[in-house]
Design an enzyme around this catalytic site. Structure first.
Site, PDB file in Angstrom:
ATOM      1  N   GLU A  54       0.844  -1.189   0.000  1.00 22.76           N
ATOM      2  CA  GLU A  54       0.000   0.000   0.000  1.00 22.76           C
ATOM      3  C   GLU A  54       0.884   1.245   0.000  1.00 22.76           C
ATOM      4  O   GLU A  54       1.902   1.313   0.701  1.00 22.76           O
ATOM      5  CB  GLU A  54      -0.901  -0.015   1.239  1.00 22.76           C
ATOM      6  CG  GLU A  54      -1.856   1.165   1.326  1.00 22.76           C
ATOM      7  CD  GLU A  54      -2.772   1.108   2.542  1.00 22.76           C
ATOM      8  OE1 GLU A  54      -3.829   1.743   2.504  1.00 22.76           O
ATOM      9  OE2 GLU A  54      -2.416   0.433   3.538  1.00 22.76           O
ATOM     10  N   LYS A 137      -9.897   1.769  -2.480  1.00 26.63           N
ATOM     11  CA  LYS A 137     -10.125   1.244  -1.133  1.00 26.63           C
ATOM     12  C   LYS A 137     -11.564   1.514  -0.698  1.00 26.63           C
ATOM     13  O   LYS A 137     -12.023   2.655  -0.684  1.00 26.63           O
ATOM     14  CB  LYS A 137      -9.133   1.897  -0.175  1.00 26.63           C
ATOM     15  CG  LYS A 137      -9.062   1.293   1.218  1.00 26.63           C
ATOM     16  CD  LYS A 137      -7.912   1.952   1.982  1.00 26.63           C
ATOM     17  CE  LYS A 137      -7.610   1.292   3.301  1.00 26.63           C
ATOM     18  NZ  LYS A 137      -6.439   1.928   3.952  1.00 26.63           N
ATOM     19  N   CYS A 179      -5.739  -3.141   2.486  1.00 26.83           N
ATOM     20  CA  CYS A 179      -5.525  -2.946   3.920  1.00 26.83           C
ATOM     21  C   CYS A 179      -6.798  -3.119   4.757  1.00 26.83           C
ATOM     22  O   CYS A 179      -7.217  -4.238   5.020  1.00 26.83           O
ATOM     23  CB  CYS A 179      -4.875  -1.587   4.152  1.00 26.83           C
ATOM     24  SG  CYS A 179      -4.050  -1.462   5.778  1.00 26.83           S
TER      25      CYS A 179
END
Length: 308
Positions: A54, A137, A179
């Protein structure tokens, strides 16, 4: 009556997957050159799927996202609009690999009022350097742990709105998320029930949540869905503003950790085999035992999995 039809393997042939755990500093050009070197190193192991962390092209943090953000749409962007896009495309093409390019800050500017919106975005490229998928995301990292860490991505970033499934013709389908997305089992379940052989999460857990949950969540998503899970972190840099946990890893369909990095820069490689997925699913036949008369199948209905 149970069907006698043998399910088609979700992973057509064995493939090596590499997670590249690297450190990134304030110089974007240097970060891209360093990533290219490490991707080359990963490809030299025989890995055909390579994953970056990331925010690999910049420091991680809300203060940094706008300064390092790049314009990706309309696609393809020009080299000046997105040097990271073109660097990733070249890495994939030059090494003849599928490259899951960690994530980079993305900027979208509306023409009417020139308002800027920012996303945390992952780009996946084919061995020819073609863009295969874009994942923004979905779940933003907004947490507050007393005595631990407080962080609010939503102060700067906007969320994506789709499950990202990527078809690799030689191997099958995998899912890419970022994540904090790993904490939401529904997203993983949708991807698994839509035929993925792996869930891939570039991520940057910290020194509070990393030791508590990083490996646990990777193993949980693997055992929930009986497939492979890869988590790819930045290397730990205690001189940076955000201290990543590290420990990039690959977990097999029985939730066994196959490989795990330490804290520093490292490339970890695992061979994924479709037989291990089928063995797990035959031994513990969750796919035939679900009770959709008791609870809903979250993979049914409208799932926004198309690419932008």
């Amino acid at each position: 009556m149970a069907s006698s039809t043998t399910p088609r393997p979700v992973l057509k042939q064995p493939v090596k997957l590499a997670c590249v755990q690297l450190a990134s500093g304030p110089d974007k050009t240097a970060n891209l050159l360093h990533a290219a070197d490490k991707v080359r190193e990963a490809a030299a192991t025989g890995a055909k799927i390579v994953v970056l962390p990331e925010c690999f092209n910049s420091p991680y943090g809300c203060d940094h996202f706008p300064a390092y953000a790049e314009t990706l749409l309309p696609s393809p962007p020009t080299p000046s609009q997105s040097p990271s896009f073109h660097a990733l495309s070249a890495m994939a093409r030059d090494n003849n690999i599928y490259l899951i390019g960690g994530s980079i800050p993305e900027q979208v500017t509306t023409e009417e009022d020139e308002k800027k919106t920012y996303y945390n975005t992952s780009l996946t490229f084919s061995p020819t350097g073609a863009l295969l998928a874009t994942h923004r995301k979905v779940h933003l990292f907004d947490i507050s742990i007393p005595g631990g860490i407080t962080f609010r991505e939503s102060d700067v970033l906007s969320p994506g709105n789709k499950v990202t499934l990527v078809d690799l013709p030689e191997y099958g389908r995998l899912a890419v998320a970022i994540c904090y997305d790993v904490r939401f089992p529904e997203l993983a379940t949708v991807a698994a029930r839509r035929g993925c052989f792996a869930l891939v999460y570039p991520g940057a857990f910290n020194l509070t949540t990393g030791p508590l949950h990083w490996q646990l969540l990777g193993r949980a998503r693997a055992v929930d869905n009986q497939l492979y899970v890869a988590l790819c972190s930045p290397a730990r840099d205690l001189s940076a503003g955000y201290h990543a946990w590290g420990h990039s890893l690959v977990v097999d369909p029985m939730a066994q950790v196959m490989v795990e990095a330490g804290e520093g820069e490292e490339v970890v490689v695992a061979e994924l085999d479709g037989d291990r997925i089928e063995q797990a699913r035959k031994g513990i036949p969750l796919r035939d035992q679900r009770r959709f008369d008791v609870y809903p199948d979250v993979s049914q209905g409208k799932v926004n999995d198309e690419e932008p």
